[in-house]
Design an enzyme around this catalytic site. Structure first.
Site, PDB file in Angstrom:
ATOM      1  N   HIS A 100       0.834  -1.396   0.131  1.00 47.62           N
ATOM      2  CA  HIS A 100      -0.180   0.123  -0.078  1.00 47.62           C
ATOM      3  C   HIS A 100       0.969   1.309   0.006  1.00 47.62           C
ATOM      4  CE1 HIS A 100      -2.056  -2.508   2.587  1.00 47.62           C
ATOM      5  NE2 HIS A 100      -3.698  -2.523   1.656  1.00 47.62           N
ATOM      6  N   ASP A 103       2.473   1.973   3.183  1.00 46.93           N
ATOM      7  CA  ASP A 103       2.903   0.758   4.176  1.00 46.93           C
ATOM      8  C   ASP A 103       4.891   0.975   4.205  1.00 46.93           C
ATOM      9  OD1 ASP A 103       1.307  -0.602   4.265  1.00 46.93           O
ATOM     10  OD2 ASP A 103       1.183  -1.264   2.657  1.00 46.93           O
TER      11      ASP A 103
HETATM   12  C1  XUL Z   1      -7.722  -6.545   4.512  1.00 48.01           C
HETATM   13  C2  XUL Z   1      -7.066  -6.634   3.288  1.00 48.01           C
HETATM   14  C3  XUL Z   1      -5.964  -5.860   2.298  1.00 48.01           C
HETATM   15  C4  XUL Z   1      -6.073  -6.207   0.595  1.00 48.01           C
HETATM   16  C5  XUL Z   1      -5.090  -4.910   0.299  1.00 48.01           C
HETATM   17  O1  XUL Z   1      -8.019  -7.206   5.108  1.00 48.01           O
HETATM   18  O2  XUL Z   1      -7.309  -8.321   2.766  1.00 48.01           O
HETATM   19  O3  XUL Z   1      -4.369  -6.508   3.338  1.00 48.01           O
HETATM   20  O4  XUL Z   1      -5.507  -7.092   0.390  1.00 48.01           O
HETATM   21  O5  XUL Z   1      -5.903  -3.352   0.746  1.00 48.01           O
END
Ligand code: XUL
Ligand code: CO
Length: 436
Positions: A100, A103
């Site tokens: 993300h 992150d």
């Molecule tokens: C949350 C989840 C996230 C997504 C990406 O449950 O799975 O980490 O994979 O935003």
């Protein structure tokens, strides 16, 4: 400078090995159904859990010992973390990662500042990618942690928040593109509701759809060819998420004209939260041409929340791989470990044990699934089970060449219909166990 001085590159040592820091099943060069396992499985490390997981839970403070962390959220710290991540991935032999935006890089006091931070880290990521050959499986934006997103992002009741989220995703797609990312993921985050009394569902769904269309338009405009993926999850953090499960996501995709634009990223623990087996979600997506990638983890069936554990159950991975092999693999998607070490497993070495376990469980499941497929018994049984549709009245039904009137006439003459074959569930379960 090494951040894991006590760990050498993790190698395939085979079944005889008792070395906990070796692969017993995963030989990247082993060919399964015509593909090297490395190319078939495309394992990916999830930056958020592996590099940012602190062990915090609703009842307790962080527990993870990460000697490289200086306790700050500075750009220098973020760069150092990238160095750590690439050393980890190189030693693991994993060729992909996912992140993300927030992150990998610190947020900023303004959007401009946050974007500049992300650019600076993208420079650093790019250098490491070039030096190691490790690639970005997918990028995404964190549209759920910041307080501005308390009502959601693309489904927020506030238009300024929607605009902020759009700007954030625009940037995340640009950075994903710049880093050669092969996919871009939308996970709902807070795209859902806690109470319908304060919710205009029509507007929220339309806003989510226009958000995805604009994201795709922008991606096309900048030449990003990667695959867009919608990740189903029924609840958590909201009570009801619009991306509930594969079926709900596909209905959304079709209702809002996003077919062919967005596929699915299926996650094990999300499937179980929705009351489905992972195999159900994978198969549902696959038969509709929408199985794009997977977030490989597992939940705890005795707990009702998203525990994001590393997958170690070979029966589970075998069932996943039966579907994935049927599709011929996941590329341009892959197997991303959206999983975190337990807060009691707080040492850096636990990150290795966790990923080795997940990778070996998938490699093992791959070989078992391939053996079951080579045996052919399962497939033959299913084909035969529906054999009455291969000729006669059944063939007419399948081809859409009959009517209710004809079916009635057929049955009036025949008098009664009786299913004349056993489902043989236990025999087939035994067949699978023969290969485990
Ligand atoms: C949350 C989840 C996230 C997504 C990406 O449950 O799975 O980490 O994979 O935003
Ligand atoms: Co996920």
């Amino acid at each position: 400078m090494s951040y894991f001085p006590d760990v050498d590159a993790v190698k395939f040592e085979g079944l005889e090995s008792t070395n906990p820091l070796a692969y017993r099943h995963y030989d990247p060069d082993e060919v399964v159904e015509g593909q090297r396992m490395e190319d078939l499985l495309r394992f990916s490390v999830a930056y958020w859990h592996t590099m940012r997981g602190s062990g915090v839970d609703p009842f307790g403070a962080p527990t993870m010992i990460r000697p490289w962390e200086d306790g700050s959220d500075s750009l220098d710290m973020a760069k150092k973390r990238v160095d750590v991540a690439f050393e980890f991935m190189q030693k693991m032999g994993t060729k992909f990662y996912c992140f993300h935006d927030r992150d990998v890089a610190p947020d900023g006091a303004t959007l401009k500042e946050a974007n500049a931070n992300l650019d600076a880290i993208a420079d650093h990521l790019e250098q490491h990618q070039n030096a190691t050959g490790i690639k970005l499986l997918w990028g995404t934006a964190n549209l759920f942690s910041h307080p501005r997103y308390l009502h959601g992002a693309a489904t927020s009741c506030n238009a300024d928040v929607y605009a902020y989220a759009a700007a954030q995703v625009k940037k995340a797609i640009e950075v994903t593109h710049r880093l050669g990312g092969e996919n871009y993921v939308f996970w709902g985050g807070r795209e859902g509701y806690h109470n319908l009394l304060n919710t205009d569902m029509t507007r929220e769904l339309e806003h989510l759809a226009s958000f995805m269309h604009m994201a795709h338009d922008h991606a096309t405009a900048i030449g990003f060819q990667g695959q867009f993926l919608f990740e189903p999850k029924p609840k958590e953090p909201t009570k009801h998420q619009y991306d509930f499960d594969a079926a709900a996501c596909l209905n959304f995709i079709r209702a809002y004209d996003l077919e062919g634009v967005v596929k699915l990223n299926i996650e094990t623990n999300h499937a179980t939260l929705a009351g489905h087996e992972m195999m159900h979600e994978l198969e549902y997506a696959r038969i509709q041409g929408a199985l794009g990638s997977i977030d490989a983890n597992t939940g705890d069936l005795l707990l009702g929340w998203d525990t994001d554990q590393f997958p170690t159950d070979v029966y589970l991975t075998t069932k996943c791989m039966l579907v994935i092999l049927e599709q011929g693999g996941l590329a341009p998607g892959g197997v991303n470990f959206d999983a975190k070490v337990r807060r009691e497993s707080f040492e850096p070495i636990d990150l290795f044990h966790a990923h080795i376990g997940g990778i070996d469980a998938f490699a093992h499941g791959t070989k078992i699934a391939a053996a079951i497929r080579a045996d052919g018994g399962l497939k033959d049984f299913v084909k035969e089970r529906y054999g009455s549709y291969d000729s006669g009245i059944g063939e007419k039904i399948d081809k859409g060449e009959t009517t209710f009137a004809e079916l009635e006439a057929y049955m009036l003459e025949k008098g009664e219909a009786a299913p004349n074959q056993s489902g043989r569930q236990e025999m087939l379960e035994n067949l699978v166990n023969r290969y485990l």
